[in-house]
Design a protein around this motif. Structure first.
Motif, PDB file in Angstrom:
ATOM      1  N   ASN A   1      48.761  64.791   7.793  1.00 43.53           N
ATOM      2  CA  ASN A   1      47.724  64.927   7.335  1.00 43.53           C
ATOM      3  C   ASN A   1      47.284  65.013   5.917  1.00 43.53           C
ATOM      4  O   ASN A   1      47.305  65.900   5.400  1.00 43.53           O
ATOM      5  CB  ASN A   1      46.877  66.095   8.376  1.00 43.53           C
ATOM      6  CG  ASN A   1      45.555  66.234   8.414  1.00 43.53           C
ATOM      7  OD1 ASN A   1      44.765  66.028   7.093  1.00 43.53           O
ATOM      8  ND2 ASN A   1      44.882  66.449   9.368  1.00 43.53           N
TER       9      ASN A   1
ATOM     10  N   THR B   1      44.601  65.446   4.498  1.00 40.94           N
ATOM     11  CA  THR B   1      43.341  66.695   4.100  1.00 40.94           C
ATOM     12  C   THR B   1      44.249  67.816   4.090  1.00 40.94           C
ATOM     13  O   THR B   1      44.037  68.348   3.015  1.00 40.94           O
ATOM     14  CB  THR B   1      42.406  66.607   5.108  1.00 40.94           C
ATOM     15  OG1 THR B   1      41.698  65.468   4.892  1.00 40.94           O
ATOM     16  CG2 THR B   1      41.219  67.733   4.803  1.00 40.94           C
TER      17      THR B   1
ATOM     18  N   HIS C   1      40.622  64.103   0.668  1.00 40.03           N
ATOM     19  CA  HIS C   1      41.687  63.590  -0.158  1.00 40.03           C
ATOM     20  C   HIS C   1      41.849  62.403  -1.033  1.00 40.03           C
ATOM     21  O   HIS C   1      42.586  62.136  -1.513  1.00 40.03           O
ATOM     22  CB  HIS C   1      42.746  63.257   1.150  1.00 40.03           C
ATOM     23  CG  HIS C   1      42.584  62.022   1.779  1.00 40.03           C
ATOM     24  ND1 HIS C   1      41.453  62.126   2.972  1.00 40.03           N
ATOM     25  CD2 HIS C   1      42.694  60.877   1.710  1.00 40.03           C
ATOM     26  CE1 HIS C   1      41.343  60.845   3.462  1.00 40.03           C
ATOM     27  NE2 HIS C   1      42.083  60.241   2.848  1.00 40.03           N
TER      28      HIS C   1
END
Length: 307
Positions: free
Chosen positions: A255, A257, A73
């Protein structure tokens, strides 16, 4: 001297093992997580995000393998600077970049190396920009460059791939496999030792210089076929549930990612297949590992490396 940057990552570690098995002098460069000891391999802890660190890591190298990467990310913010530092540090050597297929964007046919970079998301663009900068450096003679591109990978240590811990890790625990995207679209998957063999081929053959290469893999398979192969190896059915776009968006709220995966969802809802004929026509057929054999070896690794 062959220098592997990002040697503690899945691709980098596979390249180190391949080089060592061929008897090359190898320097395995890592930043945080150390690398296993192997005969003939020098381990070096160095920060290659800086030009001085990259230069120290690459000193004396004939070939440098750029397998380093920031957290998924953080690619857009950190990957260009990392690659620029490595480009400067590798001057005088040949640089082999372990790339992926993001830059092409949505496709409606097997991907070839001459496709335009049509990806418009930040993740797609950052991959395109890094490749363009490296090839530009090659054209002006700053360093020799070869780029090898693979799709989603799996194998020993490949826990962070979309077919990593959420597939193999869950299957070995008897849990439901979480498959990212559709279970019914054909997709290219690369086995890590095959990636390593192909990257070392690019590093040791002058014909690779100045070009992009799609790395050979076994036949494309759907998610359902992939899970069936896992089931056959385990000897019992494995349940699989697709992670759809809506759920990805919901989970992405918590999250980063999973949130970032949404930028390349075009790889998950349609066929995503790489044409690797350029590589095989140039260097000869690479002995790729059949999925059945590769899945068996990957399951063995997960059995002995519970997370």
């Amino acid at each position: 001297m062959h220098v592997v940057l990002g040697a503690s990552g899945a691709v980098g570690a596979a390249v180190v093992r391949e080089l060592a098995s061929r008897g090359h002098r190898v320097r395995a460069v890592y930043r945080n997580t150390s690398v296993p000891e192997l005969p003939g391999v020098q381990a070096l802890r160095e920060d290659v995000t800086t030009a001085s660190g990259a230069a120290a890591a690459c000193a004396g190298a004939a070939v440098v393998y750029h397998c380093a990467a920031p957290a998924y990310h953080r690619w857009v913010q950190e990957f260009p600077g990392l690659t620029a530092a490595i480009r400067q540090g590798a001057v005088g050597a040949k640089l082999v970049f372990a790339d992926n297929l993001y830059m092409y964007g949505p496709v409606d046919a097997p991907m070839t190396e001459d496709l335009p970079y049509a990806g418009r998301t930040p993740m797609s663009r950052v991959r395109a920009e890094m490749a363009e900068s490296l090839l530009a450096a090659h054209r002006v003679g700053d360093l020799r460059v070869a780029i090898g591109r693979a799709s989603d990978y799996y194998g020993a240590g490949g826990v962070n791939s979309t077919v990593g811990a959420t597939v193999f890790g869950q299957a070995t625990r008897g849990r439901t496999v979480r498959w990212t995207g559709s279970l019914d679209q054909p997709h290219s998957f690369n086995y890590l030792p095959d990636i390593a063999r192909a990257l070392v081929t690019l590093g040791t053959d002058e014909r690779a210089d100045g070009q992009v290469w799609h790395l050979p893999a076994d036949r494309p398979v759907t998610g359902r076929e992939f899970v069936d192969l896992i089931s056959a190896e385990l000897g019992h059915p494995v349940k699989a549930a697709p992670l759809g776009r809506l759920m990805q968006r919901v989970l992405g709220l918590f999250n980063p990612t999973i949130r970032t995966l949404g930028q390349t969802w075009y790889q998950r809802d349609r066929p995503f297949v790489a044409d690797t004929s350029k590589f095989t026509h140039t260097f000869g057929p690479l002995s790729t590992t059949p999925h059945r054999e590769a899945i068996a070896a990957t399951l063995d690794w997960y059995r002995t490396h519970p997370s």
